[in-house]
Design a protein around this motif. Structure first.
Motif, PDB file in Angstrom:
ATOM      1  N   LEU B  26       0.845  -1.198   0.000  1.00  0.00           N
ATOM      2  CA  LEU B  26       0.000   0.000   0.000  1.00  0.00           C
ATOM      3  C   LEU B  26       0.878   1.245   0.000  1.00  0.00           C
ATOM      4  O   LEU B  26       0.705   2.177  -0.798  1.00  0.00           O
ATOM      5  N   CYS B  27       1.857   1.232   0.889  1.00  0.00           N
ATOM      6  CA  CYS B  27       2.772   2.354   1.009  1.00  0.00           C
ATOM      7  C   CYS B  27       3.623   2.484  -0.251  1.00  0.00           C
ATOM      8  O   CYS B  27       3.818   3.579  -0.777  1.00  0.00           O
ATOM      9  N   TYR B  28       4.103   1.352  -0.758  1.00  0.00           N
ATOM     10  CA  TYR B  28       4.978   1.377  -1.928  1.00  0.00           C
ATOM     11  C   TYR B  28       4.243   1.921  -3.150  1.00  0.00           C
ATOM     12  O   TYR B  28       4.770   2.718  -3.912  1.00  0.00           O
ATOM     13  N   ARG B  29       2.993   1.475  -3.326  1.00  0.00           N
ATOM     14  CA  ARG B  29       2.236   1.912  -4.498  1.00  0.00           C
ATOM     15  C   ARG B  29       1.985   3.419  -4.484  1.00  0.00           C
ATOM     16  O   ARG B  29       2.070   4.091  -5.499  1.00  0.00           O
ATOM     17  N   THR B  30       1.650   3.936  -3.306  1.00  0.00           N
ATOM     18  CA  THR B  30       1.291   5.349  -3.261  1.00  0.00           C
ATOM     19  C   THR B  30       2.519   6.248  -3.237  1.00  0.00           C
ATOM     20  O   THR B  30       2.548   7.280  -3.894  1.00  0.00           O
ATOM     21  N   THR B  31       3.536   5.850  -2.470  1.00  0.00           N
ATOM     22  CA  THR B  31       4.670   6.756  -2.285  1.00  0.00           C
ATOM     23  C   THR B  31       5.862   6.387  -3.146  1.00  0.00           C
ATOM     24  O   THR B  31       6.783   7.176  -3.293  1.00  0.00           O
ATOM     25  N   GLY B  32       5.880   5.176  -3.689  1.00  0.00           N
ATOM     26  CA  GLY B  32       7.011   4.747  -4.495  1.00  0.00           C
ATOM     27  C   GLY B  32       8.222   4.335  -3.682  1.00  0.00           C
ATOM     28  O   GLY B  32       9.301   4.140  -4.227  1.00  0.00           O
ATOM     29  N   HIS B  33       8.062   4.203  -2.369  1.00  0.00           N
ATOM     30  CA  HIS B  33       9.204   3.813  -1.537  1.00  0.00           C
ATOM     31  C   HIS B  33       8.849   2.633  -0.658  1.00  0.00           C
ATOM     32  O   HIS B  33       7.716   2.499  -0.199  1.00  0.00           O
ATOM     33  N   MET B  34       9.848   1.781  -0.448  1.00  0.00           N
ATOM     34  CA  MET B  34       9.682   0.657   0.466  1.00  0.00           C
ATOM     35  C   MET B  34      10.023   1.137   1.869  1.00  0.00           C
ATOM     36  O   MET B  34      11.069   1.734   2.075  1.00  0.00           O
ATOM     37  N   ASN B  35       9.150   0.829   2.795  1.00  0.00           N
ATOM     38  CA  ASN B  35       9.406   1.271   4.159  1.00  0.00           C
ATOM     39  C   ASN B  35      10.164   0.176   4.914  1.00  0.00           C
ATOM     40  O   ASN B  35       9.581  -0.824   5.301  1.00  0.00           O
ATOM     41  N   PHE B  36      11.460   0.401   5.129  1.00  0.00           N
ATOM     42  CA  PHE B  36      12.249  -0.608   5.839  1.00  0.00           C
ATOM     43  C   PHE B  36      11.966  -0.599   7.338  1.00  0.00           C
ATOM     44  O   PHE B  36      12.496  -1.413   8.072  1.00  0.00           O
ATOM     45  N   SER B  37      11.166   0.345   7.815  1.00  0.00           N
ATOM     46  CA  SER B  37      10.820   0.316   9.241  1.00  0.00           C
ATOM     47  C   SER B  37       9.428  -0.265   9.452  1.00  0.00           C
ATOM     48  O   SER B  37       8.895  -0.193  10.552  1.00  0.00           O
ATOM     49  N   HIS B  38       8.857  -0.853   8.400  1.00  0.00           N
ATOM     50  CA  HIS B  38       7.518  -1.426   8.535  1.00  0.00           C
ATOM     51  C   HIS B  38       7.476  -2.526   9.598  1.00  0.00           C
ATOM     52  O   HIS B  38       6.513  -2.624  10.363  1.00  0.00           O
ATOM     53  N   GLY B  39       8.519  -3.337   9.652  1.00  0.00           N
ATOM     54  CA  GLY B  39       8.560  -4.410  10.649  1.00  0.00           C
ATOM     55  C   GLY B  39       8.568  -3.865  12.061  1.00  0.00           C
ATOM     56  O   GLY B  39       7.974  -4.451  12.978  1.00  0.00           O
ATOM     57  N   GLU B  40       9.231  -2.722  12.253  1.00  0.00           N
ATOM     58  CA  GLU B  40       9.293  -2.147  13.605  1.00  0.00           C
ATOM     59  C   GLU B  40       7.947  -1.552  13.992  1.00  0.00           C
ATOM     60  O   GLU B  40       7.599  -1.512  15.172  1.00  0.00           O
ATOM     61  N   LEU B  41       7.167  -1.085  12.991  1.00  0.00           N
ATOM     62  CA  LEU B  41       5.808  -0.628  13.297  1.00  0.00           C
ATOM     63  C   LEU B  41       4.998  -1.806  13.847  1.00  0.00           C
ATOM     64  O   LEU B  41       4.238  -1.667  14.806  1.00  0.00           O
ATOM     65  N   PHE B  42       5.215  -2.976  13.218  1.00  0.00           N
ATOM     66  CA  PHE B  42       4.577  -4.205  13.689  1.00  0.00           C
ATOM     67  C   PHE B  42       4.985  -4.496  15.140  1.00  0.00           C
ATOM     68  O   PHE B  42       4.153  -4.746  16.006  1.00  0.00           O
ATOM     69  N   MET B  43       6.291  -4.424  15.394  1.00  0.00           N
ATOM     70  CA  MET B  43       6.815  -4.746  16.720  1.00  0.00           C
ATOM     71  C   MET B  43       6.232  -3.796  17.765  1.00  0.00           C
ATOM     72  O   MET B  43       5.749  -4.247  18.816  1.00  0.00           O
ATOM     73  N   ILE B  44       6.248  -2.494  17.483  1.00  0.00           N
ATOM     74  CA  ILE B  44       5.738  -1.524  18.459  1.00  0.00           C
ATOM     75  C   ILE B  44       4.234  -1.743  18.663  1.00  0.00           C
ATOM     76  O   ILE B  44       3.727  -1.679  19.791  1.00  0.00           O
ATOM     77  N   GLY B  45       3.502  -2.024  17.568  1.00  0.00           N
ATOM     78  CA  GLY B  45       2.073  -2.314  17.690  1.00  0.00           C
ATOM     79  C   GLY B  45       1.828  -3.474  18.651  1.00  0.00           C
ATOM     80  O   GLY B  45       0.973  -3.404  19.540  1.00  0.00           O
ATOM     81  N   GLY B  46       2.596  -4.532  18.484  1.00  0.00           N
ATOM     82  CA  GLY B  46       2.460  -5.693  19.363  1.00  0.00           C
ATOM     83  C   GLY B  46       2.739  -5.341  20.811  1.00  0.00           C
ATOM     84  O   GLY B  46       2.006  -5.739  21.730  1.00  0.00           O
TER      85      GLY B  46
END
Lengths: 340, 292
Positions: B26-46
């Motif tokens: 979703l992020c890649y399609r709209t912004t054209g960038h891969m978010n390498f901190s996506h996994g940490e968003l998962f971790m903090i959410g947990g």
């Protein structure tokens, strides 16, 4: 390469012309070399160890700078290549009983060969795809280090026999320190030679525009492969020295943090600047040693430093050198990292 | 029996990979960038869910919502601090900035929720006893995960189909300049994208937490799985990410069951490398590589 408005008028120390003759790049390099040369004689063994580590990271950062700073390829394979150099050197000494002076080049050569093998498939990839593919390669290598227990001794790693420098009448620490210093001088000089050669200029052309580079009859395949190979050579050599310095080889030395540490050095130093990579390596190893034992503080500090550099000082240390040190030129430095 | 068990656990983890991968795409399609901190968003959410549910004793559903809200806010922060300032920078700067941000978050996670190697357990909201589905023992938590992921997907599709914001997001992904010209507030859409993407990671974390152990290092492992899922499905394709995630989960479980348990960890990296070399556009390729 961007134009450089600061160069136009006298600013900073440039206002004092006599200083410009006194402080040039050569003078500063010689002063730094002299400081490193007397360092272990003056300070305690721990500080000598830290300086030795910084020297090893200078090799790593200068090597990584070839591929990401000069050739502009977003390659995350350096942690794995360093690990391959480290394991090869360590295992040849531990299992094979090879002397260090033979095992070290063997490790560097193996890392170079693997780096060239990585280049073959990686040449087809660009940008994000290349980053993802090489991140996967590094994680794969880490998995092999952990699970190929018959060869690598798994998670626990192994302890090396101490490296001996008795032949030249030096103790282990001093011998390794001066060997590292000698190699750093040789390989940094080599990096400058490459950067000024036809090959270095070809790297920059590839970085700036692959289409334009091809139009200038620069063979992308050849020069990119050379960049991978040179970068891997530096990483493998540094890996072998790293093994000898630590005396123990464990897989966790070559994880993601290792790559981020090296990338931070090159980016904080300024992409495409050899001097920047050297200063970045010294600065970050000092910071790491100051924060030793506080993993979360290290992560926060390195993460924040990397982010802040990219946000506010995209030119890194090299941009500051160009601006504040008279007579300092950084012809290959990619200032700003921003699109024109 | 063994096969059925491998399939059921594979589909469960696969559904989670799909959810994380969809956020990434979703992020890649709209912004054209891969978010390498996506996994940490998962971790903090947990860990946020853990804080509300286990440490503060809030019920499961409010904890879930708070954790997802927290992840959403973190996504907005990513947009403001990383994406917006570097929007015109090179891909390298953006990749490294998100890597830096991920280490920042990882350090924060480690500081607040446990030191190195420590793990925390998260109680399941449903009974731990397995139920029998088609002659296979299935844990209720697994059914909850699959149902939760399915609900998220339906909501996401409805969001894109029926809401103004969803349609604007698609328009921006297609052509930000044109979207701007017809009066869409592209900057807000970017912020919403980052937030939604992070919220999806938060949902995945809350669903997954009872099945696995939360550690500050879980984010990077999950990020690589999500990369593998997106690459497998074809970078930039939402449907591909879902199928890629499910396929990855099942492949991992089968490899772990029939080859060796350690192979389970490595299959994602091997998939990334093989797919990139053999067929870089993925199984359901959306875009080809630019060739020079």
């Amino acid at each position: 390469m961007s134009t450089d408005p600061e160069r136009s008028g006298p600013s900073g120390l440039m206002a004092l012309p006599w200083l410009a003759h006194l402080i040039g790049r050569r003078t500063i390099f010689l002063a730094g070399l002299a400081a490193f040369a007397v360092w272990p004689l003056v300070f305690n063994p721990y500080l000598a160890y830290a300086a030795n580590l910084a020297l090893i990271y200078i090799l790593l950062a200068v090597g990584l700078n070839f591929i990401i700073g000069f050739a502009g390829q977003l390659v995350f394979a350096n942690g794995a290549l360093m690990g391959i150099g480290a394991y090869c050197t360590g295992l040849l000494m531990y299992d094979g009983g090879w002397p260090f002076w033979l095992a070290l080049p063997a490790g560097a050569i193996l890392a170079t060969v693997i780096g060239l093998l990585v280049a073959l498939p990686a040449l087809r990839l660009q940008g994000l795809y290349l980053a993802l593919g090489t991140v996967a390669f590094t994680q794969f290598a880490l998995w092999v280090f952990i699970h190929w227990e018959a060869v690598t001794y798994g998670n626990a790693g192994f302890v090396l026999p101490p490296v001996s420098f008795e032949a030249i009448g030096l103790g282990k620490d001093m011998g390794l320190y001066y060997l590292t210093l000698l190699l750093v001088v040789v390989f940094v000089a080599m990096a400058y030679r490459i950067s000024r050669s036809r090959v270095g200029r070809a790297f920059i052309a590839v970085r700036e525009s692959e289409v334009a580079a091809e139009a200038l009859a620069i063979d992308l395949t050849v020069y990119k492969t050379v960049a991978y190979g040179v970068s891997a050579l530096y990483a493998g050599l540094a890996g072998g020295l790293f093994t000898a310095l630590l005396g123990v080889v464990v897989p966790e030395s070559f994880n993601l943090f290792q790559i981020v540490l090296q990338f931070s050095m090159v980016i904080i130093g300024g992409l495409g600047s050899i001097a920047g990579a050297i200063i970045g390596a010294i600065a970050l190893i000092s910071l790491q040693e100051l924060l030793r034992g506080f993993q979360e503080v290290q992560e926060i500090a390195f993460g924040a430093l990397l982010l802040l550099t990219l946000l506010f000082f995209p030119g890194g240390i090299a941009a500051a050198l160009k601006r504040w040190v008279p007579g300092w030129s950084e012809t290959h430095h990619q200032d700003g990292g921003r699109r024109p | 029996m063994l096969l059925a068990y491998a399939l059921s656990s594979g589909l469960t983890t696969g559904a989670l990979y799909a959810l994380v991968a969809v956020g990434l795409v979703l992020c890649y399609r709209t912004t054209g960038h891969m978010n390498f901190s996506h996994g940490e968003l998962f971790m903090i959410g947990g860990f946020l869910a853990y804080t509300f549910h286990v440490m503060l004793g809030a019920p499961y559903i409010p904890s879930l919502l708070l954790a997802v809200l927290g992840a959403f806010v973190l996504g907005l922060i990513t947009d403001r601090t990383v994406y917006r300032p570097l929007i015109h920078a090179q891909p390298l700067a953006m990749v490294m900035a998100t890597v830096g941000f991920s280490f920042l978050l990882k350090g924060i996670g480690r500081h607040f929720w446990g030191g190195q190697g420590e793990v925390v357990t998260f109680p399941s909201p449903v009974s731990p006893a397995p139920v029998w589905v088609l002659g296979t023992p299935v844990f209720p938590q697994q059914l909850l995960v699959i149902a939760g992921v399915a609900v998220c997907m339906v909501l996401l599709i409805a969001f894109f189909q029926f809401t103004r914001a969803g349609k604007s997001m698609q328009a921006t992904a297609e052509n930000p300049h044109a979207a701007y010209l017809v009066g869409m507030r592209v900057e807000r859409i970017y912020a919403l994208t980052w937030g939604t993407s992070a919220a999806l990671a938060g949902v995945a974390a809350v669903l997954m937490a009872p099945l696995t152990l939360l550690t500050p290092d879980v984010g990077f492992i999950l990020l690589l799985k999500a990369f593998a899922a997106t690459i497998l499905g074809g970078l930039g394709s939402m449907g591909g990410a879902i199928l890629g995630g499910l396929l990855l989960g099942v492949l991992e479980a089968l490899a772990g069951t029939y080859i060796h348990s350690s192979v389970q960890e490595v299959s994602a990296f091997v998939i990334i490398m093989v797919v990139l070399v053999v067929r870089p556009s993925g199984l359901f390729g959306a875009r080809g590589l630019r060739r020079v």
